[in-house]
Design a protein around this motif. Structure first.
Motif, mmCIF file in Angstrom:
data_model
loop_
_atom_site.group_PDB
_atom_site.id
_atom_site.type_symbol
_atom_site.label_atom_id
_atom_site.label_comp_id
_atom_site.label_asym_id
_atom_site.label_seq_id
_atom_site.Cartn_x
_atom_site.Cartn_y
_atom_site.Cartn_z
ATOM 1 N N ASP A 142 49.799 48.017 52.020
ATOM 2 C CA ASP A 142 48.557 48.053 51.241
ATOM 3 C C ASP A 142 48.780 47.294 49.935
ATOM 4 O OD1 ASP A 142 47.196 49.570 53.117
ATOM 5 O OD2 ASP A 142 47.893 51.470 52.263
ATOM 6 N N ILE A 143 48.017 46.253 49.743
ATOM 7 C CA ILE A 143 48.157 45.412 48.551
ATOM 8 C C ILE A 143 46.798 45.332 47.868
ATOM 9 C CG2 ILE A 143 48.890 43.147 47.671
ATOM 10 C CD1 ILE A 143 50.073 42.649 50.533
ATOM 11 N N THR A 144 46.778 45.601 46.588
ATOM 12 C CA THR A 144 45.524 45.421 45.846
ATOM 13 C C THR A 144 45.370 43.954 45.463
ATOM 14 O OG1 THR A 144 46.514 45.758 43.667
ATOM 15 C CG2 THR A 144 45.801 47.741 44.867
ATOM 16 N N SER A 145 44.177 43.563 45.127
ATOM 17 C CA SER A 145 43.921 42.182 44.699
ATOM 18 C C SER A 145 44.728 41.842 43.454
ATOM 19 C CB SER A 145 42.424 41.983 44.418
ATOM 20 O OG SER A 145 41.690 42.118 45.610
ATOM 21 N N ASP A 146 44.863 42.833 42.561
ATOM 22 C CA ASP A 146 45.647 42.610 41.340
ATOM 23 C C ASP A 146 47.117 42.372 41.669
ATOM 24 O OD1 ASP A 146 43.438 42.824 39.751
ATOM 25 O OD2 ASP A 146 43.795 44.911 39.155
ATOM 26 N N GLU A 147 47.654 43.129 42.616
ATOM 27 C CA GLU A 147 49.049 42.959 43.019
ATOM 28 C C GLU A 147 49.264 41.591 43.667
ATOM 29 O OE1 GLU A 147 50.324 47.616 43.914
ATOM 30 O OE2 GLU A 147 49.385 46.400 45.486
ATOM 31 N N LEU A 148 48.301 41.195 44.478
ATOM 32 C CA LEU A 148 48.372 39.885 45.127
ATOM 33 C C LEU A 148 48.399 38.782 44.070
ATOM 34 C CD1 LEU A 148 48.259 38.668 48.066
ATOM 35 C CD2 LEU A 148 45.831 38.287 47.639
ATOM 36 N N GLU A 149 47.504 38.894 43.107
ATOM 37 C CA GLU A 149 47.427 37.912 42.014
ATOM 38 C C GLU A 149 48.737 37.879 41.227
ATOM 39 O OE1 GLU A 149 45.093 35.031 40.153
ATOM 40 O OE2 GLU A 149 44.043 36.551 41.339
ATOM 41 N N GLN A 150 49.288 39.056 40.970
ATOM 42 C CA GLN A 150 50.530 39.156 40.193
ATOM 43 C C GLN A 150 51.680 38.458 40.917
ATOM 44 O OE1 GLN A 150 51.652 43.159 39.019
ATOM 45 N NE2 GLN A 150 53.792 42.565 38.764
ATOM 46 N N SER B 176 46.722 29.147 42.227
ATOM 47 C CA SER B 176 45.559 30.015 42.035
ATOM 48 C C SER B 176 44.934 30.374 43.380
ATOM 49 C CB SER B 176 44.512 29.351 41.134
ATOM 50 O OG SER B 176 44.132 28.091 41.654
ATOM 51 N N ILE B 177 44.580 31.644 43.513
ATOM 52 C CA ILE B 177 43.951 32.139 44.747
ATOM 53 C C ILE B 177 42.480 31.716 44.755
ATOM 54 C CG2 ILE B 177 43.275 34.226 46.006
ATOM 55 C CD1 ILE B 177 45.841 35.549 44.842
ATOM 56 N N ILE B 178 42.070 31.105 45.847
ATOM 57 C CA ILE B 178 40.673 30.673 45.997
ATOM 58 C C ILE B 178 39.859 31.735 46.729
ATOM 59 C CG2 ILE B 178 39.145 28.896 46.957
ATOM 60 C CD1 ILE B 178 40.983 27.982 44.622
ATOM 61 N N LYS B 179 40.448 32.260 47.814
ATOM 62 C CA LYS B 179 39.755 33.286 48.592
ATOM 63 C C LYS B 179 40.779 34.201 49.247
ATOM 64 C CE LYS B 179 35.587 33.755 51.339
ATOM 65 N NZ LYS B 179 34.460 33.037 51.976
ATOM 66 N N ASN B 180 40.476 35.488 49.238
ATOM 67 C CA ASN B 180 41.361 36.491 49.819
ATOM 68 C C ASN B 180 40.620 37.188 50.953
ATOM 69 O OD1 ASN B 180 43.003 38.649 50.422
ATOM 70 N ND2 ASN B 180 42.777 39.672 48.441
ATOM 71 N N TYR B 181 41.130 37.027 52.168
ATOM 72 C CA TYR B 181 40.506 37.630 53.339
ATOM 73 C C TYR B 181 41.212 38.954 53.664
ATOM 74 C CZ TYR B 181 38.727 32.860 53.908
ATOM 75 O OH TYR B 181 38.141 31.620 53.706
ATOM 76 N N ASP B 182 40.770 40.024 53.022
ATOM 77 C CA ASP B 182 41.300 41.373 53.273
ATOM 78 C C ASP B 182 42.818 41.454 53.133
ATOM 79 O OD1 ASP B 182 38.733 42.339 53.832
ATOM 80 O OD2 ASP B 182 38.880 41.673 55.910
ATOM 81 N N ASN B 183 43.381 40.696 52.215
ATOM 82 C CA ASN B 183 44.825 40.685 51.970
ATOM 83 C C ASN B 183 45.648 40.335 53.217
ATOM 84 O OD1 ASN B 183 44.389 41.407 49.307
ATOM 85 N ND2 ASN B 183 44.560 43.590 49.728
ATOM 86 N N LYS B 184 45.013 39.668 54.167
ATOM 87 C CA LYS B 184 45.719 39.225 55.385
ATOM 88 C C LYS B 184 45.868 37.705 55.408
ATOM 89 C CE LYS B 184 44.108 43.163 58.106
ATOM 90 N NZ LYS B 184 43.195 43.598 59.196
#
Length: 307
Positions: free
Chosen positions: A99-107, A156-164
């Motif tokens: 389980d990854i939050t968007s903030d964690e992914l960005e970090q 930089s992240i452009i689009k995140n598809y459900d962290n998958k």
């Protein structure tokens, strides 16, 4: 274009997927019927995007492309890894996606900014004892590769598809493998990662919106108008300072000679003009020179002559 025509310049090619960088070189060689054609840095066969091609005397500026950063749009898919680090390889491992939050992914993405160490993939054109790594990999062999320092200028992240699946943009230095970046990010996120899409959007000042497909290039060649889409070879040297000299120095410079700048009221010195500088006679580009301070005064010495 007639086979006798000889051209010098750079074409901003939009490489399609399925062709190697050398395939593009061979295509242009055959169409122009000249041998002096070279690419400016390998782009994966399955990737598309900007591939500047140098023709004629412009092949001598290929080395200067090493100074340029490159930009890509890529997709990272989490949950598995392949032997080639992209979707075209064999899956060698799977791992659940935590389980990854968007903030964690960005970090985590931001942790890869700046100077980092990267181990080149086995499926690459780098050589080991005279043999390309991908040739060894196809034989089932693995050799130790030393980490290399690369620079990620921006990511930089452009689009995140459900962290998958994550679509992202990256600007990086020469020698960066985006496949390996995806692989490393996947592991840092506690899973595995694989590159499932790649397009190169920019090399230095060469941008994808100004690139030409091979079909367009073929048409320009058949109409004898290729020169209208070619960039002059000094266009890749704009980050170097320049000196414009009188026409009377043309023959001296063309033949690789020296000029004592201090005798002609040219205000240059080796401190403010370190390294190579562009040398012109009026508006004719001669080549790259070096400014040296000597006991006799300030000397301009030609280093590379391009005419």
């Amino acid at each position: 274009m007639h086979s006798g025509d000889y051209m010098n310049g750079i074409i901003n090619v939009l490489k399609p997927p399925g062709m190697t960088s050398h395939d593009i070189v061979n295509f242009i060689r055959k169409k122009l019927k000249i041998k002096r054609v070279g690419h400016t840095g390998t782009l994966d066969p399955n990737a598309a995007g900007v591939l500047p091609i140098c023709i004629g005397k412009a092949t001598r500026v290929v080395q200067y492309f090493d100074d340029f950063s490159k930009s890509y749009r890529a997709e990272l898919t989490l949950g598995y890894e392949t032997d080639t680090q992209d979707k075209y390889g064999e899956i060698i491992n799977r791992k659940a996606i935590p389980d990854i939050t968007s903030d964690e992914l960005e970090q985590v993405f931001n942790e890869f900014k700046g100077k980092i160490q990267q181990i080149p993939p086995m499926y690459s054109a780098l050589k080991h004892n005279g043999k390309k790594l991908y040739e060894l990999a196809r034989e089932g062999k693995t050799v130790e590769r030393k980490p290399r320092e690369i620079i990620i200028h921006n990511i930089s992240i452009i689009k995140n598809y459900d962290n998958k699946r994550v679509l992202f943009d990256v600007e990086c230095s020469k020698g960066t493998y985006i496949r390996t970046l995806c692989n490393d990010i996947g592991k840092r996120l506690g899973s595995l990662g694989c590159m499932t899409f790649l397009v190169r959007t920019q090399v230095g000042d060469f941008k994808i919106e100004n690139a030409y497909t091979i079909e367009e290039i073929e048409e320009y060649i058949s109409n004898g108008r290729l020169s209208s889409i070619m960039m002059p070879l000094d266009s890749v040297l704009k980050h170097h300072k320049l000196v414009k000299l009188d026409q009377k120095f043309y023959d001296i410079l063309k033949n690789g000679g020296k000029i004592k700048l201090s005798d002609h009221n040219y205000k240059f010195n080796s401190e403010s003009h370190r390294g190579e500088i562009r040398v012109y006679c009026d508006d004719i580009f001669i080549g790259m020179g070096l400014v040296e301070e000597t006991a006799e005064g300030t000397i301009l010495k030609m280093d590379k002559v391009f005419i």
